[in-house]
Design an enzyme around this catalytic site. Structure first.
Site, PDB file in Angstrom:
ATOM      1  N   LYS A   1      42.077  56.650  41.252  1.00  0.00           N
ATOM      2  CA  LYS A   1      42.312  58.254  42.302  1.00  0.00           C
ATOM      3  C   LYS A   1      41.242  58.952  42.207  1.00  0.00           C
ATOM      4  O   LYS A   1      41.662  60.086  42.666  1.00  0.00           O
ATOM      5  CB  LYS A   1      43.866  58.440  41.933  1.00  0.00           C
ATOM      6  CG  LYS A   1      45.291  57.278  41.915  1.00  0.00           C
ATOM      7  CD  LYS A   1      45.348  56.876  43.684  1.00  0.00           C
ATOM      8  CE  LYS A   1      45.891  55.338  43.171  1.00  0.00           C
ATOM      9  NZ  LYS A   1      46.305  54.689  44.168  1.00  0.00           N
TER      10      LYS A   1
ATOM     11  N   ILE B   1      45.566  48.724  34.038  1.00  0.00           N
ATOM     12  CA  ILE B   1      45.199  49.956  34.708  1.00  0.00           C
ATOM     13  C   ILE B   1      45.493  51.234  33.989  1.00  0.00           C
ATOM     14  O   ILE B   1      44.677  52.385  34.386  1.00  0.00           O
ATOM     15  CB  ILE B   1      47.171  50.132  34.854  1.00  0.00           C
ATOM     16  CG1 ILE B   1      47.791  48.702  35.821  1.00  0.00           C
ATOM     17  CG2 ILE B   1      47.775  50.656  35.561  1.00  0.00           C
ATOM     18  CD1 ILE B   1      47.458  49.292  36.980  1.00  0.00           C
TER      19      ILE B   1
ATOM     20  N   GLY C   1      49.190  35.840  33.390  1.00  0.00           N
ATOM     21  CA  GLY C   1      48.294  34.931  32.757  1.00  0.00           C
ATOM     22  C   GLY C   1      47.682  36.117  31.720  1.00  0.00           C
ATOM     23  O   GLY C   1      46.921  35.024  30.367  1.00  0.00           O
TER      24      GLY C   1
ATOM     25  N   GLU D   1      41.792  30.461  34.551  1.00  0.00           N
ATOM     26  CA  GLU D   1      43.087  31.281  35.346  1.00  0.00           C
ATOM     27  C   GLU D   1      42.892  30.943  36.864  1.00  0.00           C
ATOM     28  O   GLU D   1      43.180  29.878  37.668  1.00  0.00           O
ATOM     29  CB  GLU D   1      44.082  32.183  35.339  1.00  0.00           C
ATOM     30  CG  GLU D   1      45.251  32.221  35.665  1.00  0.00           C
ATOM     31  CD  GLU D   1      46.133  33.146  35.566  1.00  0.00           C
ATOM     32  OE1 GLU D   1      46.483  33.477  34.764  1.00  0.00           O
ATOM     33  OE2 GLU D   1      46.257  34.089  36.677  1.00  0.00           O
TER      34      GLU D   1
ATOM     35  N   GLY E   1      39.831  37.622  34.274  1.00  0.00           N
ATOM     36  CA  GLY E   1      40.833  37.978  35.649  1.00  0.00           C
ATOM     37  C   GLY E   1      40.510  37.894  37.136  1.00  0.00           C
ATOM     38  O   GLY E   1      39.245  37.585  37.258  1.00  0.00           O
ATOM     39  N   VAL E   2      41.744  38.557  37.087  1.00  0.00           N
ATOM     40  CA  VAL E   2      41.849  39.009  38.700  1.00  0.00           C
ATOM     41  C   VAL E   2      40.964  40.128  39.073  1.00  0.00           C
ATOM     42  O   VAL E   2      40.863  40.926  38.408  1.00  0.00           O
ATOM     43  CB  VAL E   2      43.344  38.745  38.969  1.00  0.00           C
ATOM     44  CG1 VAL E   2      43.396  36.998  39.010  1.00  0.00           C
ATOM     45  CG2 VAL E   2      44.082  39.496  38.719  1.00  0.00           C
ATOM     46  N   GLY E   3      40.379  40.501  40.174  1.00  0.00           N
ATOM     47  CA  GLY E   3      40.050  41.525  40.098  1.00  0.00           C
ATOM     48  C   GLY E   3      38.749  41.853  40.731  1.00  0.00           C
ATOM     49  O   GLY E   3      37.785  41.057  40.359  1.00  0.00           O
ATOM     50  N   ASN E   4      38.090  43.158  41.348  1.00  0.00           N
ATOM     51  CA  ASN E   4      36.179  43.151  41.820  1.00  0.00           C
ATOM     52  C   ASN E   4      35.356  43.471  40.317  1.00  0.00           C
ATOM     53  O   ASN E   4      34.767  42.554  40.653  1.00  0.00           O
ATOM     54  CB  ASN E   4      36.980  44.747  41.995  1.00  0.00           C
ATOM     55  CG  ASN E   4      37.250  44.024  43.979  1.00  0.00           C
ATOM     56  OD1 ASN E   4      36.826  43.234  44.600  1.00  0.00           O
ATOM     57  ND2 ASN E   4      37.793  44.690  43.877  1.00  0.00           N
TER      58      ASN E   4
ATOM     59  N   ASN F   1      51.130  44.306  40.295  1.00  0.00           N
ATOM     60  CA  ASN F   1      50.958  43.655  40.608  1.00  0.00           C
ATOM     61  C   ASN F   1      52.069  42.662  39.459  1.00  0.00           C
ATOM     62  O   ASN F   1      53.019  41.964  39.249  1.00  0.00           O
ATOM     63  CB  ASN F   1      49.570  42.361  40.526  1.00  0.00           C
ATOM     64  CG  ASN F   1      48.757  43.033  41.312  1.00  0.00           C
ATOM     65  OD1 ASN F   1      48.944  43.790  42.104  1.00  0.00           O
ATOM     66  ND2 ASN F   1      48.001  42.798  40.863  1.00  0.00           N
TER      67      ASN F   1
END
Ligand SMILES: CC(C)(COP(=O)(O)OP(=O)(O)OC[C@H]1O[C@@H](n2cnc3c(N)ncnc32)[C@H](O)[C@@H]1OP(=O)(O)O)[C@@H](O)C(=O)NCCC(=O)NCCS
Ligand SMILES: CC(C)(COP(=O)(O)OP(=O)(O)OC[C@H]1O[C@@H](n2cnc3c(N)ncnc32)[C@H](O)[C@@H]1OP(=O)(O)O)[C@@H](O)C(=O)NCCC(=O)NCCS
Lengths: 504, 504
Positions: free
Chosen positions: B408, B364, B388, B294, B269-272, B384
């Site tokens: 947080k 999340i 996909g 993707e 997926g996306v992200g770090n 966001n």
């Protein structure tokens, strides 16, 4: 002997259900045939229940893990649940006693997408499959198995189990031979999977019988018992209204050129409303319909009779006793119009997506933003299970959900601020229909959805309270995409649990 | 002129971005190229924003509906969002200004499964597509379009739009020609869909260029600007720990004979964290890996460099500036190992299911029973979008979700009693991984899941409070399948909204 066992060497394995059940050991995992009250073994489960009870009476532990195609009947799920000896139960059930065992925290229920079951069993996620117990219509001379009124998981269980017990049920019509389409390659695990060569609901891609390794067959039981399905309730006004809105919608889509005149293959879920929708289609204007679905209900047989439906592809029958008898008498006639496939073909995301299935399923509750709960009463209590609903809803062309606007004689609104469990997210639902109207969610963001769902689908008594919730949520929320007041979002459910009604 | 426009008649259509933007009318729906910061038009959106601002300054209404492949960049989403003139936005975004517009209730965001977008546009759910604005690398002599660094929705937008504006971006390497695989038949609507002829991630099934009707091209803009992606953060200890657990799990599955030695095609997926996982694989023991995903992140390029990954199939690049420059320099070398496809191929449920993709996505928050929220902060606020993630997670062989255990600076537990929004239901998730460990959910009923999720994944500070919730829920619930105390299930979120922390 019935003459249904035409293979000589297998004939020698005939025994009583009690003898077969005696083979089972504590802790075994058993794959049973059976899908929505059709094609389940009729005698073995009762004998196994007696064996479990006897063990328990003698102070010995005895538990079995029960895998099936989907729901079965009281003779299987009920009998085993009442022993208190069910460990794991998967992938779907709808039996009152099994439901009680699950909700008492006794049986360990795995509520699994029906199309995922095959790979999970093959990859051993349930451990070793010790035994398969499968009802068949007959055994051919060369030792092939003629399936009965459901296919479900049978191919996989026969292939994967260490031992096999067959029930040859003389009640099932021999004319079923040729109705089934058993595609073996669908069971390949990746990286060996192949494209599913289905382009229309009527495509036959496999063989009419199951293969079986005769060396694994340890017992054959002869039975003569009807499938046991509950009759459908007579159509009430609400169901008729819901069916009416659906037909209107489909007609509109055809007029707008967004659906072909003969629509797209229909999938119709379990329950009374689904059946009412089919009855509506029987009186409706559409011709040359096709169906790519999970189960064949009474309404679908009627649709075939009118000639409006040309083919019904499914994995099982789900017929009332009257219709089941008729199917049995007239199987030879229906054989060219009905195809029963393994559930990993009937529910395959690839087929559902490619064919562009119009999926229509029931629900427990939906929320104002489009999320659907199909399984949990008040968030905790399992009703039936997700079954194939997400196999279809997630990959369908239209994901329609139908429900009366209220439950429990009006005490519960089936449209709530926030569902207490999510089986189908807002991203995967496209229309809701109740007796009050249809909410077409396409192209609507959550806040616009809430307006049409409340205005068109909620019961009039609950519309104002829902609008008040929206107002409050818009005031309290940390973002206006899907405004919620988390402190009161589940408040309607809490009120019901405390007072017996969602009404203020 | 750059020499990139080799078709004579199209050469006559070169104009400035301002001239092109002047063609746009209030209320238009525009399909833009662009997918995760790659291949979006660089100049037209700014010019359009200026036009919208000018109209607003003159007291005239001016809104456009903005469709894309997925997220884009500040030059597109940011510039347009800041005008306050975005009507509908679909299907995915991740821009701070667009996010603000959505959460202010100003832009109307449709958060859509990326694989559904094609059929929705073609069937007109967004109304008429007035304009397509698509970045390309070059225009061939015979008027074909060489795609740039993303494919996304471009095939559909070019086909469906009334008018087309092209941006020919000289910054994109001409060596990209041959990297793309544009399969047209995937756009067929049912009943005309055909099997997707993909059996391995490396299969090429289409053509390297887009077709375009030159009569629809109303303007061509020449640009020379880099794609703008945010650099990845340096790998921190948590990400490394998460990657470590994932590698351990994959290794175990290979040892148990449940995965081939070269695994199955990976989706990341996306992200770090997703990027960290790829870095982990680069140092890990696996060889001959493939990827059916993707987006291609830095980590995936590294994996190709090590030779451990043999092919990466995706719909777009999602590279840091440094890696994007390198891809541009060395596209000729990477061309044989990278395939960029339309997003309705890269994300197609049929392909994901058949190939048996191992999906690994961020989240999340997740709950103790296995449900995942990928999109909404505290139930209401859009981060966001689903992107996909469900195209993959719902149909994958393994649906793995990764997250730090807290957000947080520890005030928020990413493992909660009940998620405040569900994007992936418990039925479709198979493993959670945090820096504390892995919860393997296969074969576990909800109550058993809660134990492993709390013990293995939750932050130690939140484990006892989660266990207390379980105890309370088991006391209060109306059923023990998924015990919840609905009155306090979202209480942690409420506490955070009121006090700034989930800690008691
Ligand atoms: C959701 C589902 C239970 C609805 O079926 P149905 O026959 O229309 O359901 P009913 O209206 O008879 O409701 C079933 C029970 O749930 C109760 N119920 C319904 N809505 C409720 C709500 N919002 N809150 C609480 N209880 C509710 C009913 O009162 C009834 O309870 P009872 O058995 O104690 O009388 C059924 O469609 C289902 O199991 N779906 C999931 C699987 C599926 O979709 N399979 C098809 C896939 S191919
Ligand atoms: C879920 C997702 C946002 C995580 O991405 P990430 O880069 O790992 O996210 P971060 O940890 O940086 O978190 C993003 C923000 O959410 C916040 N956040 C994370 N978890 C949170 C939680 N449980 N509660 C509240 N806020 C949370 C972070 O604090 C951060 O906020 P900030 O931007 O104000 O600092 C991202 O994976 C996503 O958008 N997924 C959905 C789409 C997807 O999966 N696409 C791939 C499909 S192929």
């Amino acid at each position: 002997m019935s003459g249904r066992i035409r293979n000589e060497s297998l004939r020698s394995k005939v025994m009583t259900a009690g003898e077969a059940a005696a083979l089972v050991q504590d802790g075994w995992t058993i794959g049973f045939s059976g899908f929505t009250g059709a094609g389940y073994p009729k005698e073995f489960p009762g004998a196994l229940a007696a064996r479990i009870n006897a063990a328990h009476d003698a102070g010995e532990p005895f538990r079995v893990n029960v895998l099936t195609g989907a729901s079965t009947a009281p003779e299987l799920d009920g009998a085993l649940a009442r022993t208190g000896g069910v460990g794991i139960r998967a992938p779907y059930q709808s039996d009152p006693d099994m439901r009680s065992a699950i909700n008492a925290g006794d049986a360990d229920y795995l509520d699994i997408h029906l199309s995922h079951m095959g790979q999970q069993v093959r990859r051993g996620y349930f451990g070793r499959l010790n035994l398969a117990v499968v009802e068949v219509t007959a055994i051919t001379e060369d030792g092939k198995l003629v399936p009965s009124s459901s296919v479900g998981m049978n191919r996989t269980y026969l292939d994967e189990a260490d031992f096999i017990v067959l029930e040859v049920n003389e009640w099932q019509s021999e004319e079923l031979l040729g109705m089934h389409d058993i595609f073996y390659d669908v069971g390949n695990l990746p990286p060996h999977r192949v494209p599913l060569p289905i382009r229309t609901a009527s495509d036959r891609i496999g063989q009419p019988v199951f293969d079986v390794d005769p060396a694994k067959v340890v017992g054959i039981i002869e039975t003569n018992s009807a499938d046991r399905n509950t009759p459908f309730k007579p159509l009430d006004d609400d169901s008729k209204a819901i069916a009416g809105y659906l037909l209107e919608f489909l007609g509109d889509e055809v007029r707008k050129g967004r659906l072909p005149e003969n629509l797209l293959p229909l999938q119709s879920g379990v329950g009374n409303i689904a059946n009412a929708v089919l009855a509506g289609l029987a009186e409706g204007p559409f011709e040359n319909l096709t169906s790519y679905t999970e189960v064949i209900q009474d309404g679908m047989v009627d649709l075939l009779d009118t000639g409006k439906l040309t083919v019904a592809s499914a994995t099982a029958f789900s017929l009332s006793p009257e219709y089941a008898e008729r199917m049995n008498r007239e199987a030879a006639d229906y054989r060219s119009k009905i195809i029963l496939r393994p559930q990993d073909v009937s529910n395959n995301p690839e087929a559902v997506r490619r064919l562009g299935v119009i999926a229509c399923n029931g629900l427990i509750e939906a929320d104002i933003y489009g999320n659907v709960n199909s399984t949990h009463i008040m968030g905790s209590r399992m009703q039936n299970g997700i079954g194939g609903s997400a196999d279809f809803a997630r990959n369908a062309y239209h994901s329609i959900f139908v429900t009366p606007s209220t439950a429990k004689r009006g005490a519960i609104s089936c449209i709530v601020p926030m569902v207490s469990h999510v089986d189908h997210s807002e991203h995967s639902t496209s229309m809701f229909i109740t007796e009050h109207g249809i909410a077409d969610l396409r192209g609507l963001s959550p806040r616009k959805r809430s307006k049409v769902i409340i205005d068109n689908c909620a019961h009039p008594d609950f519309r104002e309270p829902l609008r008040e919730y929206v107002k409050l949520a818009e005031k309290k929320a940390n973002g206006m995409h899907t405004p919620h007041d988390l402190a009161s979002a589940l408040g309607w459910h809490v009120r019901f649990l405390e007072t017996g009604t969602m009404r203020p």
